[in-house]
Design a protein around this motif. Structure first.
Motif, PDB file in Angstrom:
ATOM      1  N   LYS A 189       0.817  -1.218   0.000  1.00 55.71           N
ATOM      2  CA  LYS A 189       0.000   0.000   0.000  1.00 55.71           C
ATOM      3  C   LYS A 189       0.848   1.265   0.000  1.00 55.71           C
ATOM      4  CE  LYS A 189      -4.134  -1.418   2.663  1.00 55.71           C
ATOM      5  NZ  LYS A 189      -5.288  -0.912   1.941  1.00 55.71           N
ATOM      6  N   GLY A 190       2.174   1.116   0.077  1.00 49.40           N
ATOM      7  CA  GLY A 190       3.040   2.287   0.096  1.00 49.40           C
ATOM      8  C   GLY A 190       3.058   3.000   1.439  1.00 49.40           C
ATOM      9  N   LEU A 191       2.599   2.308   2.495  1.00 49.34           N
ATOM     10  CA  LEU A 191       2.607   2.932   3.821  1.00 49.34           C
ATOM     11  C   LEU A 191       4.014   2.957   4.409  1.00 49.34           C
ATOM     12  CD1 LEU A 191      -0.606   1.260   5.308  1.00 49.34           C
ATOM     13  CD2 LEU A 191      -0.319   3.700   4.863  1.00 49.34           C
ATOM     14  N   ILE A 192       4.840   1.960   4.014  1.00 53.60           N
ATOM     15  CA  ILE A 192       6.236   1.915   4.481  1.00 53.60           C
ATOM     16  C   ILE A 192       7.141   1.597   3.301  1.00 53.60           C
ATOM     17  CG2 ILE A 192       5.796   1.264   6.891  1.00 53.60           C
ATOM     18  CD1 ILE A 192       6.303  -1.649   6.125  1.00 53.60           C
ATOM     19  N   GLY A 193       8.420   1.912   3.459  1.00 58.36           N
ATOM     20  CA  GLY A 193       9.398   1.612   2.413  1.00 58.36           C
ATOM     21  C   GLY A 193       9.898   0.178   2.523  1.00 58.36           C
ATOM     22  N   GLU A 194      10.748  -0.223   1.587  1.00 56.22           N
ATOM     23  CA  GLU A 194      11.255  -1.594   1.494  1.00 56.22           C
ATOM     24  C   GLU A 194      11.922  -2.099   2.771  1.00 56.22           C
ATOM     25  OE1 GLU A 194      11.205  -4.380  -0.259  1.00 56.22           O
ATOM     26  OE2 GLU A 194       9.561  -3.257  -1.193  1.00 56.22           O
ATOM     27  N   GLY A 195      12.836  -1.307   3.335  1.00 59.57           N
ATOM     28  CA  GLY A 195      13.618  -1.801   4.466  1.00 59.57           C
ATOM     29  C   GLY A 195      12.909  -1.657   5.814  1.00 59.57           C
TER      30      GLY A 195
END
Ligand code: HEC
Length: 169
Positions: A151-157
């Motif tokens: 959902k794009g709420l957090i980044g990859e790491g």
């Protein structure tokens, strides 16, 4: 980076749309200071040992609550997870006090990140939810973290287990 700016947009919308003053944050001037002092003591005795006085968690072991816990309110399964996660559900607080602590945690550490329309927890639903213990919480959590990313709420790491931006350096 794209994910981060999308998060900023999502959160800005949430802030604008926030209908309930319950998530406005821990304002010391608020009229509920009396009420909060009981909740704060419960957090201090039952949760702080693992999640930290400032909601910073124990990096690598216990998720930080500050700047992270509110993101669960955007996921369909998030409410159920927050109600049933063992550290909270198995605590020695009665249903009403646990509901109050969970609401305080969202208002304090999730301020500005709680989904609009997310209703405060009630003692009744805490009572029902904690009778269904979450046995595979690591799996459930991993799935929810993947949903946050999607959902794009957090980044990859990001997974809430690292040192928080506020506590780095
Ligand atoms: C013994 C350490 C410990 C205590 C005490 C504890 N927790 Fe936790 N908590 C955890 C761990 C570890 C997780 C990550 C999920 C898991 O593996 O159980 C977690 C997850 C959570 C989550 C979900 C956040 C996330 O990112 O997964 C919330 C909300 C939460 N705890 C609230 C509380 C509250 C409220 C209390 C006090 C009533 C409390 N916890 C007490 C260790 C603890």
């Amino acid at each position: 980076m794209i994910a981060r700016s999308r998060l900023a947009a999502v959160l800005a919308t949430a802030l604008l749309a926030a209908s309930s003053p319950a998530w406005a944050g821990d304002d010391p001037a608020a009229s509920q200071v009396q009420h909060y002092s009981g909740v704060k003591a419960d957090y201090a005795f039952r949760c702080k040992g693992c999640h930290g006085f400032d909601g910073e968690g124990t990096p690598g072991h216990v998720p930080r609550l500050r700047g992270f816990v509110g993101l669960y309110t955007w996921l369909p399964e998030g409410r159920d997870y927050l109600l049933r996660v063992p550290g909270a559900a198995r605590s020695r607080l009665d249903d009403a006090r646990l509901a109050a602590v969970l609401n305080w945690v969202l208002a304090t550490y999730g301020a500005g990140q709680v989904a609009p329309g997310f209703a405060p927890f009630t003692a009744e639903e805490v009572g029902v939810a904690r009778r269904r213990p979450l046995l595979n919480q690591k799996e459930v959590r991993a799935r929810l973290i993947a949903e946050m990313r999607a959902k794009g709420l957090i980044g990859e790491g990001e997974d809430g287990l690292g040192v928080s931006p506020e506590h780095r350096g």
